[in-house]
Design an enzyme around this catalytic site. Structure first.
Site, PDB file in Angstrom:
ATOM      1  N   ASP A  29       0.828  -1.213   0.000  1.00  0.00           N
ATOM      2  CA  ASP A  29       0.000   0.000   0.000  1.00  0.00           C
ATOM      3  C   ASP A  29       0.865   1.266   0.000  1.00  0.00           C
ATOM      4  O   ASP A  29       1.979   1.260   0.527  1.00  0.00           O
ATOM      5  CB  ASP A  29      -0.915  -0.023   1.232  1.00  0.00           C
ATOM      6  N   ASN A  77     -10.872  -2.635  -5.463  1.00  0.00           N
ATOM      7  CA  ASN A  77     -10.092  -1.679  -6.269  1.00  0.00           C
ATOM      8  C   ASN A  77     -10.741  -1.364  -7.628  1.00  0.00           C
ATOM      9  O   ASN A  77     -10.359  -0.406  -8.286  1.00  0.00           O
ATOM     10  CB  ASN A  77      -8.651  -2.166  -6.474  1.00  0.00           C
TER      11      ASN A  77
HETATM   12  C1  IPE Z   1      -5.231  -2.821  -0.257  1.00  0.00           C
HETATM   13  O1  IPE Z   1      -4.938  -1.482  -0.445  1.00  0.00           O
HETATM   14  C2  IPE Z   1      -5.254  -3.531  -1.593  1.00  0.00           C
HETATM   15  C3  IPE Z   1      -3.955  -3.710  -2.231  1.00  0.00           C
HETATM   16  C4  IPE Z   1      -2.807  -3.383  -1.734  1.00  0.00           C
HETATM   17  C5  IPE Z   1      -3.995  -4.325  -3.522  1.00  0.00           C
HETATM   18  P1  IPE Z   1      -6.087  -0.387  -0.590  1.00  0.00           P
HETATM   19  O2  IPE Z   1      -5.407   0.912  -0.752  1.00  0.00           O
HETATM   20  O3  IPE Z   1      -7.033  -0.789  -1.636  1.00  0.00           O
HETATM   21  O4  IPE Z   1      -6.817  -0.503   0.814  1.00  0.00           O
HETATM   22  P2  IPE Z   1      -7.678   0.554   1.631  1.00  0.00           P
HETATM   23  O5  IPE Z   1      -8.649   1.162   0.668  1.00  0.00           O
HETATM   24  O6  IPE Z   1      -6.725   1.582   2.159  1.00  0.00           O
HETATM   25  O7  IPE Z   1      -8.307  -0.226   2.730  1.00  0.00           O
HETATM   26  C1  IPE Z   2      -1.505   0.137  -3.397  1.00  0.00           C
HETATM   27  O1  IPE Z   2      -1.270   1.497  -3.439  1.00  0.00           O
HETATM   28  C2  IPE Z   2      -1.660  -0.456  -4.777  1.00  0.00           C
HETATM   29  C3  IPE Z   2      -3.026  -0.912  -5.106  1.00  0.00           C
HETATM   30  C4  IPE Z   2      -4.054  -0.927  -4.297  1.00  0.00           C
HETATM   31  C5  IPE Z   2      -3.234  -1.384  -6.458  1.00  0.00           C
HETATM   32  P1  IPE Z   2      -2.453   2.537  -3.478  1.00  0.00           P
HETATM   33  O2  IPE Z   2      -2.788   2.812  -4.896  1.00  0.00           O
HETATM   34  O3  IPE Z   2      -3.573   2.071  -2.634  1.00  0.00           O
HETATM   35  O4  IPE Z   2      -1.781   3.808  -2.850  1.00  0.00           O
HETATM   36  P2  IPE Z   2      -2.436   4.848  -1.829  1.00  0.00           P
HETATM   37  O5  IPE Z   2      -2.958   4.048  -0.685  1.00  0.00           O
HETATM   38  O6  IPE Z   2      -3.530   5.530  -2.574  1.00  0.00           O
HETATM   39  O7  IPE Z   2      -1.326   5.739  -1.453  1.00  0.00           O
HETATM   40 MG    MG Z   3      -4.067   2.330  -0.694  1.00  0.00          MG
END
Ligand code: IPE
Ligand code: IPE
Ligand code: MG
Length: 249
Positions: A29, A77
């Site tokens: 994340d 996502n």
């Molecule tokens: C969790 O991250 C999913 C992945 C790393 C693929 P998210 O960014 O989607 O999670 P939330 O929304 O902060 O819970």
């Molecule tokens: C995790 O990084 C990757 C995926 C969920 C695909 P994020 O895209 O959630 O990054 P933040 O949380 O918005 O910084």
């Molecule tokens: Mg995220």
């Protein structure tokens, strides 16, 4: 994954080889925040996130961790802007195509878990090809959770068990933990010992709900694209200080 001959390849001396987690899982994340803090579009964070994952896979292999599972895309996502979702799907496909030879050379066995049937057809084809080609590899077990949701996984398992009961192939009293596990996407993959989440969020976000029952959790403020060997070293040091009691005294 080109071979390096630097001492980086060796397990840091302060870590105990006997007490390494067998299986590490990572909620990758913070890609978006990494990019934003540099004034870049979010997709640049995802691009850099791939490099961090490649480095972690190599590091696990070098240091003797037997299995790595990475959360690449959750069922939630899909709710992101179309442009970002499209970019990610294309990125997964491109990286997979580019990395397959290297994974073969490094003896990596790659698997995907999640609802793969609704991914773009061209990505599904790359996924199938990579799983088939590496199926006999005996090195690190690398699992990528793509269009993965822990609740959906549990529901799918329930549906398939219920079907067997309806068809008279199974009795309700036969349903135990071992049987249930065989109906999960991760049927042939052990449970994680250590679950790492980057970017400071203290949540599971629907990842491996059944499987993390007794995983040690490690959360770091570091954003995923910055998660390097030094960070992994810190996570392993923290893990080795834990007392895993599994409910006992
Ligand atoms: C969790 O991250 C999913 C992945 C790393 C693929 P998210 O960014 O989607 O999670 P939330 O929304 O902060 O819970
Ligand atoms: C995790 O990084 C990757 C995926 C969920 C695909 P994020 O895209 O959630 O990054 P933040 O949380 O918005 O910084
Ligand atoms: Mg995220």
């Amino acid at each position: 994954m080109t071979a390096k001959t630097t001492p980086l390849r060796e397990l840091p001396a302060d870590l105990d080889r006997e007490r390494l987690p067998r299986h590490v899982a990572a909620i990758m994340d913070g890609n978006g925040r990494w990019a934003k803090s540099r004034g870049l579009p979010r997709i640049m964070g995802h691009q850099r996130g791939v490099d961090a994952l490649k480095n972690l896979l190599r590091c696990c292999d070098d240091w003797g961790v037997k299995a790595l599972t990475a959360y690449a895309f959750s069922t939630e996502n899909w709710g992101r802007p179309l442009e970002e979702v499209d970019f990610l799907m294309t990125l997964f496909e491109r990286v997979l195509r580019q990395q397959l030879q290297e994974m073969m050379a490094e003896n990596v066995r790659i698997r995907f878990v999640g609802n793969l049937k609704t991914l773009p057809a061209s990505l599904q084809a790359e996924i199938d090809r990579s799983m088939e080609m590496t199926a006999e590899n005996s090195g690190i077990e690398f699992t990528v959770a793509t269009n993965y949701g822990g609740r959906q996984e549990i529901l799918e398992a329930c549906r398939s068990i219920a079907t067997q009961v309806r068809d008279g192939k199974l009795q309700p009293e036969d349903i135990d933990e071992a049987l249930f596990k065989r109906h999960l996407y991760t049927a042939n993959i052990g449970d994680p010992d250590l679950l790492i989440r980057t970017s400071g969020e203290m949540r599971i976000s629907n990842f491996l709900l059944w499987q993390v029952a007794y995983a040690e959790l490690y959360v770091t403020e570091t954003l995923w694209p910055d998660f390097d060997r030094a960070e992994f070293h810190r996570a392993l040091s923290a893990y080795q200080k834990r007392d895993r009691r599994f409910g006992k005294v």
